[in-house]
Design a protein around this motif. Structure first.
Motif, short mmCIF file in Angstrom:
data_model
loop_
_atom_site.label_atom_id
_atom_site.label_comp_id
_atom_site.label_asym_id
_atom_site.label_seq_id
_atom_site.Cartn_x
_atom_site.Cartn_y
_atom_site.Cartn_z
N CYS A 68 0.91 -1.09 0.08
CA CYS A 68 0.18 -0.12 -0.18
C CYS A 68 0.67 1.33 -0.06
O CYS A 68 1.96 1.29 0.58
N GLY A 69 0.49 2.26 -0.50
CA GLY A 69 1.08 3.47 -0.59
C GLY A 69 1.68 3.92 0.69
O GLY A 69 2.82 4.31 0.90
N CYS A 70 0.95 3.85 1.67
CA CYS A 70 1.49 4.19 2.98
C CYS A 70 2.85 3.63 3.64
O CYS A 70 3.47 4.00 4.50
N VAL A 71 3.12 2.31 3.06
CA VAL A 71 4.04 1.48 3.56
C VAL A 71 5.34 2.44 3.22
O VAL A 71 6.41 2.18 3.96
N LYS A 72 5.52 3.00 2.22
CA LYS A 72 6.75 3.81 1.76
C LYS A 72 7.20 4.43 2.92
O LYS A 72 8.40 4.40 3.31
N MET B 204 -7.50 1.97 12.96
CA MET B 204 -6.20 2.09 13.01
C MET B 204 -5.50 0.98 11.98
O MET B 204 -4.16 1.21 11.83
N ARG B 205 -6.17 0.20 11.55
CA ARG B 205 -5.89 -1.03 10.81
C ARG B 205 -6.41 -0.97 9.39
O ARG B 205 -6.41 -2.08 8.98
N VAL B 206 -7.18 0.17 9.04
CA VAL B 206 -7.66 0.22 7.86
C VAL B 206 -6.76 0.78 6.92
O VAL B 206 -6.30 2.17 7.26
N PHE B 207 -6.27 0.49 5.69
CA PHE B 207 -5.37 1.16 4.97
C PHE B 207 -5.77 1.02 3.48
O PHE B 207 -6.62 0.37 2.94
N ASP C 253 -5.49 -0.07 -5.17
CA ASP C 253 -6.53 0.33 -6.06
C ASP C 253 -7.28 1.57 -5.81
O ASP C 253 -8.23 1.95 -6.13
N LYS C 254 -6.92 1.91 -4.57
CA LYS C 254 -7.25 3.41 -3.88
C LYS C 254 -8.71 2.92 -2.74
O LYS C 254 -9.33 3.71 -2.46
N SER C 255 -9.26 1.62 -3.19
CA SER C 255 -10.25 1.37 -2.01
C SER C 255 -9.51 1.14 -0.63
O SER C 255 -8.28 1.07 -0.39
N LYS C 256 -10.28 0.70 0.44
CA LYS C 256 -9.72 0.84 1.74
C LYS C 256 -10.22 -0.51 2.18
O LYS C 256 -11.09 -1.24 2.08
N ALA C 257 -9.31 -1.18 2.99
CA ALA C 257 -9.60 -2.64 3.85
C ALA C 257 -9.28 -2.53 5.13
O ALA C 257 -8.13 -1.86 5.50
N PHE C 258 -9.85 -3.58 5.93
CA PHE C 258 -9.26 -3.71 7.26
C PHE C 258 -8.56 -4.88 7.15
O PHE C 258 -8.67 -5.83 6.62
N PHE C 259 -6.94 -4.47 7.53
CA PHE C 259 -5.79 -5.54 7.42
C PHE C 259 -5.79 -6.26 8.71
O PHE C 259 -5.07 -5.85 9.83
N SER C 260 -6.57 -7.36 8.70
CA SER C 260 -6.67 -8.17 10.11
C SER C 260 -5.50 -9.09 10.36
O SER C 260 -5.35 -9.50 11.54
N TRP C 261 -4.89 -9.53 9.53
CA TRP C 261 -3.82 -10.42 9.61
C TRP C 261 -2.66 -9.74 9.72
O TRP C 261 -2.26 -8.76 9.39
N HIS C 262 -1.41 -10.35 10.69
CA HIS C 262 -0.35 -9.87 10.91
C HIS C 262 0.71 -10.70 11.53
O HIS C 262 0.27 -11.91 11.93
#
Length: 128
Positions: free
Chosen positions: A11-15, A73-76, A80-89
């Motif tokens: 995702c873009g925020c990871v950079k 806090m876990r939605v990124f 493709d510019k949509s948003k999702a909850f990243f539940s796995w870690h």
């Protein structure tokens, strides 16, 4: 990125999150955990099996899933510019209590990395 982790999308925020990792030990730990995910997604057939990932791979707790503030806090934003909850870690051990939050993408046969960094707050640990 494509040559080292071809089975992972970021995702873009990871950079920015990766740019903030300036300690060589943290960078090494992040690269090791990303390689674990890369190795898993090489053979990913669309059926996610957390036990095959190993290394403490788990889904967020119910207390995080059901708390709007913690969940957000876990939605990124996905590539493709949509948003999702990243539940796995998966976790970093030791003096860098960090996480990589990701989503399996069965459609494209890859893992999507949404967050790399310090442990995000939970119900029991509000400040990490």
């Amino acid at each position: 990125r494509e040559s080292i982790y071809p089975h992972l999308l970021f995702c873009g925020c990871v950079k920015k999150q990766l740019e903030d990792a300036r300690n060589s030990l943290h960078i090494k730990m992040i690269m090791q955990k990303l390689q674990i995910l890369e190795d898993y997604f090489i053979d990913y057939d669309g059926k996610f099996e957390k036990d095959k990932v190993g290394f403490g791979c788990r889904e967020e707790s119910e207390s995080v899933k059901n708390n709007d503030r913690l969940r957000k806090m876990r939605v990124f934003e996905l590539p493709d510019k949509s948003k999702a909850f990243f539940s796995w870690h998966i976790s970093f051990p030791g003096n860098f209590p960090g996480r990589i939050h990701f989503l399996p993408d069965a459609k494209n046969g890859v893992g999507i990395i949404g967050y790399v960094g310090k442990h995000l707050p939970t119900k029991n640990y509000t400040t990490i």
